[in-house]
Scaffold this motif. Structure first.
Motif, PDB file in Angstrom:
ATOM      1  N   LEU A 180       0.334   7.685 -11.983  1.00  0.00           N
ATOM      2  CA  LEU A 180      -0.249   8.738 -11.155  1.00  0.00           C
ATOM      3  C   LEU A 180      -0.585   9.900 -12.069  1.00  0.00           C
ATOM      4  CD1 LEU A 180      -0.853   9.367  -8.143  1.00  0.00           C
ATOM      5  CD2 LEU A 180       1.317  10.583  -8.069  1.00  0.00           C
ATOM      6  N   LEU A 181      -1.820  10.375 -12.018  1.00  0.00           N
ATOM      7  CA  LEU A 181      -2.231  11.478 -12.873  1.00  0.00           C
ATOM      8  C   LEU A 181      -3.273  12.315 -12.156  1.00  0.00           C
ATOM      9  CD1 LEU A 181      -4.813  10.290 -15.508  1.00  0.00           C
ATOM     10  CD2 LEU A 181      -3.787   8.656 -13.942  1.00  0.00           C
ATOM     11  N   ARG A 182      -3.282  13.582 -12.516  1.00  0.00           N
ATOM     12  CA  ARG A 182      -4.361  14.469 -12.084  1.00  0.00           C
ATOM     13  C   ARG A 182      -5.351  14.531 -13.226  1.00  0.00           C
ATOM     14  NH1 ARG A 182      -4.340  19.640  -8.592  1.00  0.00           N
ATOM     15  NH2 ARG A 182      -6.411  20.496  -8.966  1.00  0.00           N
ATOM     16  N   ALA A 183      -6.599  14.177 -12.941  1.00  0.00           N
ATOM     17  CA  ALA A 183      -7.580  14.064 -14.017  1.00  0.00           C
ATOM     18  C   ALA A 183      -8.939  14.532 -13.532  1.00  0.00           C
ATOM     19  CB  ALA A 183      -7.672  12.628 -14.524  1.00  0.00           C
ATOM     20  N   GLN A 184      -9.738  14.940 -14.493  1.00  0.00           N
ATOM     21  CA  GLN A 184     -11.126  15.314 -14.232  1.00  0.00           C
ATOM     22  C   GLN A 184     -12.032  14.237 -14.801  1.00  0.00           C
ATOM     23  OE1 GLN A 184     -13.823  18.704 -16.107  1.00  0.00           O
ATOM     24  NE2 GLN A 184     -12.461  19.566 -14.556  1.00  0.00           N
ATOM     25  N   VAL A 206      -5.313  10.510  -9.214  1.00  0.00           N
ATOM     26  CA  VAL A 206      -5.720   9.131  -9.442  1.00  0.00           C
ATOM     27  C   VAL A 206      -4.486   8.234  -9.493  1.00  0.00           C
ATOM     28  CG1 VAL A 206      -6.933   7.554 -10.988  1.00  0.00           C
ATOM     29  CG2 VAL A 206      -7.740   9.906 -10.730  1.00  0.00           C
ATOM     30  N   LEU A 207      -4.522   7.169  -8.687  1.00  0.00           N
ATOM     31  CA  LEU A 207      -3.512   6.118  -8.756  1.00  0.00           C
ATOM     32  C   LEU A 207      -4.137   4.935  -9.473  1.00  0.00           C
ATOM     33  CD1 LEU A 207      -0.692   5.011  -7.854  1.00  0.00           C
ATOM     34  CD2 LEU A 207      -1.875   4.046  -5.877  1.00  0.00           C
ATOM     35  N   ASP A 234       0.809  -1.218   0.000  1.00  0.00           N
ATOM     36  CA  ASP A 234       0.000   0.000   0.000  1.00  0.00           C
ATOM     37  C   ASP A 234       0.841   1.267   0.000  1.00  0.00           C
ATOM     38  OD1 ASP A 234       1.027  -0.488   2.491  1.00  0.00           O
ATOM     39  OD2 ASP A 234      -0.794  -0.007   3.600  1.00  0.00           O
ATOM     40  N   ALA A 235       2.136   1.146  -0.280  1.00  0.00           N
ATOM     41  CA  ALA A 235       3.017   2.320  -0.267  1.00  0.00           C
ATOM     42  C   ALA A 235       2.621   3.323  -1.348  1.00  0.00           C
ATOM     43  CB  ALA A 235       4.471   1.893  -0.447  1.00  0.00           C
ATOM     44  N   ALA A 236       2.238   2.824  -2.525  1.00  0.00           N
ATOM     45  CA  ALA A 236       1.862   3.732  -3.616  1.00  0.00           C
ATOM     46  C   ALA A 236       0.637   4.554  -3.250  1.00  0.00           C
ATOM     47  CB  ALA A 236       1.613   2.937  -4.897  1.00  0.00           C
ATOM     48  N   TYR A 257      -8.165   7.087  -5.383  1.00  0.00           N
ATOM     49  CA  TYR A 257      -8.201   8.475  -5.844  1.00  0.00           C
ATOM     50  C   TYR A 257      -8.353   9.378  -4.634  1.00  0.00           C
ATOM     51  CZ  TYR A 257     -13.226   8.165  -5.081  1.00  0.00           C
ATOM     52  OH  TYR A 257     -14.453   8.003  -4.501  1.00  0.00           O
ATOM     53  N   TYR A 258      -7.874  10.621  -4.770  1.00  0.00           N
ATOM     54  CA  TYR A 258      -7.893  11.575  -3.663  1.00  0.00           C
ATOM     55  C   TYR A 258      -8.173  12.968  -4.218  1.00  0.00           C
ATOM     56  CZ  TYR A 258      -5.392   7.634  -1.650  1.00  0.00           C
ATOM     57  OH  TYR A 258      -5.032   6.364  -1.260  1.00  0.00           O
TER      58      TYR A 258
END
Length: 328
Positions: A178-182, A288-289, A129-131, A319-320
């Motif tokens: 890992l990305l920032r997405a809508q 988003v992971l 769960d490190a990621a 996601y966060y």
């Protein structure tokens, strides 16, 4: 004393002795019988209570270790919490990792450099769960994924960006992205939602914010006079008039501020969820992971056409929501 009197006394004594013997035996038998009934009743009661206690023990939840839930709530700052969690590494690495996760969840933890330090390097390498912990910290730092990935790669953390996966799909297949997405749209088929993700880049816009008090000064000046004399053919004449001028002065103190703005990068992806999630809603940005499953030809292309447009397919792990303030 006569013989009959002696015999009567002897008989009385024998009868009294007999009554006493019977009484003793009777009393002893009564006590024994009472004790036996108490013991049997106690055994029966214990036998009845045993399943009830077992049922209560099974129904009662197992108390969790304090490191798993309340550890982070003990400390006022994330730095104090991280130091305390790091000290547990000497006694139990499992407890130390649970404590660090509590720090991330219960405090506004933005200490990415501390997380990537040598103290936690082994945990980041072996913990499954490190990621997710790293993704949560990146979101709490503002969600600048493009700015954070170089820090991760400097420590050889195997989390990559969407652009790299699209450029070399075979190399990055199965790896974490890992990305920032809508979220643009959500479609559900066979209880497995598919999410259309539009990647967002994060930038900033500068603005001037007034600070303190502003001062303003307005002034009006009027000049008047008269002139007399010979003006030629008109003969003697007098000229008069006035001139007015105004001045305005404004001074204020300002401070340069930067507002975070997002913009589409032009890259899109399809994300798969295990089940419908009402919080993963369209119109919102998320960090988003996901695992990269490869590229899929869109409906407008042919499978045999190498130049057909393709979309990356992701399995969303977590996601966060990114914090509105960016940490540099």
């Amino acid at each position: 004393m006569s013989v009959f009197q002696k015999m009567s006394k002897a008989a009385a004594r024998s009868g009294a002795a007999l009554l006493c013997a019977v009484a003793v035996v009777g009393c002893g038998s009564s006590r024994h019988t009472h004790t036996t009934v108490d013991e049997e009743a106690s055994k029966a009661m214990r036998a009845e209570e045993r399943p009830a206690r077992a049922a209560r023990a099974e129904a009662a939840p197992v108390p969790s270790r304090p490191e798993e839930k309340a550890f982070g709530a003990r400390y006022a700052t994330p730095a104090q919490c991280e130091v305390a969690a790091r000290k547990l590494l000497a006694t139990s690495r499992d407890d130390a990792w649970a404590a660090l996760k509590s720090c991330v969840e219960r405090t506004h933890f933005t200490l990415l450099n501390a997380l990537l330090s040598d103290a936690w390097y082994e945990e980041l390498r072996v913990r499954p769960d490190a990621a997710q912990v790293i993704a949560q910290v990146v979101a709490q730092r503002g969600g600048s994924v493009e700015g954070e990935l170089p820090l991760l790669h400097a420590r050889k953390v195997p989390i990559f960006g969407l652009s790299a996966a699209m450029a070399q799909p075979e190399m990055y297949k199965g790896r974490y992205l890992l990305l920032r997405a809508q979220v643009a749209d959500v479609r559900t088929e066979d209880d497995r939602p598919t999410v259309w993700l539009v990647e967002q880049g994060l930038g900033s816009v500068a603005r001037e914010q007034p600070v303190g008090y502003a001062t303003r000064k307005d002034s009006v000046k009027v000049h008047s006079g008269a002139v007399g004399g010979n003006v030629g053919l008109l003969g003697p004449s007098n000229l008069g008039g006035q001139i007015s001028t105004s001045e305005q002065e404004v001074s204020s103190s300002t401070l340069q501020r930067f507002d975070n703005v997002t913009d589409e990068t032009g890259r899109e992806a399809l994300g798969r969820l295990q089940k419908p999630d009402p919080f993963f809603a369209p119109g919102k940005d998320f960090v988003v992971l996901a695992r990269f499953d490869g590229l899929r030809v869109t409906s407008s292309g042919e499978e045999d056409d190498e130049d057909a447009p393709k979309l990356p397919v992701l399995t969303i792990v977590s996601y966060y929501a990114p914090h509105p303030l960016l940490v540099y």
